[in-house]
Write an enzyme that holds these catalytic residues in place. Structure first.
Site, PDB file in Angstrom:
ATOM      1  N   HIS A 191      47.638 -40.112  47.554  1.00  0.00           N
ATOM      2  CA  HIS A 191      49.078 -39.987  47.326  1.00  0.00           C
ATOM      3  C   HIS A 191      49.803 -41.334  47.373  1.00  0.00           C
ATOM      4  O   HIS A 191      51.032 -41.369  47.478  1.00  0.00           O
ATOM      5  CB  HIS A 191      49.696 -39.050  48.368  1.00  0.00           C
TER       6      HIS A 191
ATOM      7  N   ARG B  22      40.683 -42.159  52.151  1.00  0.00           N
ATOM      8  CA  ARG B  22      40.809 -40.872  51.468  1.00  0.00           C
ATOM      9  C   ARG B  22      40.864 -41.116  49.965  1.00  0.00           C
ATOM     10  O   ARG B  22      41.749 -41.814  49.471  1.00  0.00           O
ATOM     11  CB  ARG B  22      42.053 -40.096  51.909  1.00  0.00           C
TER      12      ARG B  22
ATOM     13  N   ASP C   7      30.522 -48.521  46.926  1.00  0.00           N
ATOM     14  CA  ASP C   7      29.987 -49.825  46.562  1.00  0.00           C
ATOM     15  C   ASP C   7      30.917 -50.975  46.955  1.00  0.00           C
ATOM     16  O   ASP C   7      30.451 -52.085  47.239  1.00  0.00           O
ATOM     17  CB  ASP C   7      29.688 -49.883  45.059  1.00  0.00           C
TER      18      ASP C   7
ATOM     19  N   GLU D 200      42.475 -27.674  53.032  1.00  0.00           N
ATOM     20  CA  GLU D 200      43.925 -27.627  52.823  1.00  0.00           C
ATOM     21  C   GLU D 200      44.360 -26.523  51.859  1.00  0.00           C
ATOM     22  O   GLU D 200      45.365 -26.671  51.163  1.00  0.00           O
ATOM     23  CB  GLU D 200      44.422 -28.991  52.337  1.00  0.00           C
TER      24      GLU D 200
ATOM     25  N   ASP E 233      49.521 -29.224  52.515  1.00  0.00           N
ATOM     26  CA  ASP E 233      49.011 -28.441  51.391  1.00  0.00           C
ATOM     27  C   ASP E 233      48.568 -27.051  51.833  1.00  0.00           C
ATOM     28  O   ASP E 233      48.690 -26.094  51.068  1.00  0.00           O
ATOM     29  CB  ASP E 233      47.854 -29.177  50.723  1.00  0.00           C
TER      30      ASP E 233
END
Length: 260
Positions: free
Chosen positions: A52, A77, A91, A156, A182
């Site tokens: 977000h 996240r 990576d 969520e 959520d």
């Protein structure tokens, strides 16, 4: 003179060694300076939000480097469950991943496969090119990769709650992270994270995770609610975000000055 390169302890190991809940904050501004200020303030862990917030691959790398000298464990996240994105974030050196919007065991299985090399998964092999292995300066990275990576899945939605037993018992899932905002929206209580039915559902999820032997965490900016979740037994929690702290402090400072 040879130099042995070792990677930091991962989030799974931090949780296993903890004697109480790990307390953390969000890094959402995308600023290495802001992230470093958070890390220097002393949290147990920091969540870099690429879902977000305006945080991408390059900025995540900058944030990880800014926070590296400090004890706080960095967790990232991702924007979505995507094997390609998972490969890229791993990576570049993100050891600890949170994958959002996991609704069922099939999605959970894909997440587990995406963080593991064959034959146990589908992660592409590019360790010589990546910061994850410090460009192959970490001894035997390919075979030792599971030692360095932790995987957290975000619960969520109502569907996720209905499938939480299967998700929480899946091998390769290190912990669960509950997203109250959520989840509340999915339950029909948009913007009401503290609604009694939402809190009841969260309590159920915490207990299921604990019964499965999995660590479980949550986000809670309300200090009273955060302490309630700690009392329910969460193992890790987020109590603020850099952008939220700046917005609230700025607004309060101006209001106080003008009132005088």
């Amino acid at each position: 003179m040879s130099f042995r390169v070792e990677l930091p302890q991962n989030f799974r190991q931090r949780l296993e060694d903890a004697t109480g809940p790990l307390v953390g904050m969000w890094a959402c501004a995308g600023s290495p300076t802001t992230a470093e200020i958070l890390a220097a303030s002393g949290p147990d862990w920091i969540m870099i939000d690429a879902e977000h917030s305006p945080v991408g691959l390059e900025s995540t790398l900058d944030l990880l480097r800014a926070m590296a000298p400090y004890p706080a464990t960095s967790v990232v996240r991702l924007p979505a469950l995507d094997p390609v994105l998972i490969k890229q974030f791993l990576d570049l050196g993100a050891q600890n991943l949170v994958i959002p919007m996991i609704d069922n065991v099939e999605q959970a299985e894909l997440a587990v496969a995406s963080v593991n090399y064959p034959p146990h998964g589908i992660r592409g092999v590019g360790s010589a090119l990546g910061r994850s292995s410090r460009w192959n300066l970490v001894n035997d990275y390919l075979n030792r990769a599971p030692e360095f990576i932790s995987l957290t899945l975000q619960i969520e939605s109502v569907e996720a709650v209905n499938n939480i037993v299967a998700i929480s018992t899946l091998e390769g899932v290190d912990s669960l992270f509950i997203g109250p905002s959520d989840l509340a929206a999915s339950m029909g209580y948009l913007g009401q994270q503290n609604h009694p039915e939402v809190v009841k559902t969260i309590s159920h999820c915490i207990q299921v995770a604990k019964d499965a032997g999995k660590k479980v965490g949550i986000n809670a900016f309300d200090p009273v609610q955060a302490r309630d979740y700690v009392n329910m037994g969460v193992d890790f929690i987020l109590i603020a975000a850099d952008v939220q702290l700046l917005a609230k402090a700025s607004q309060q400072l101006l209001a106080d000055f003008r009132s005088e």
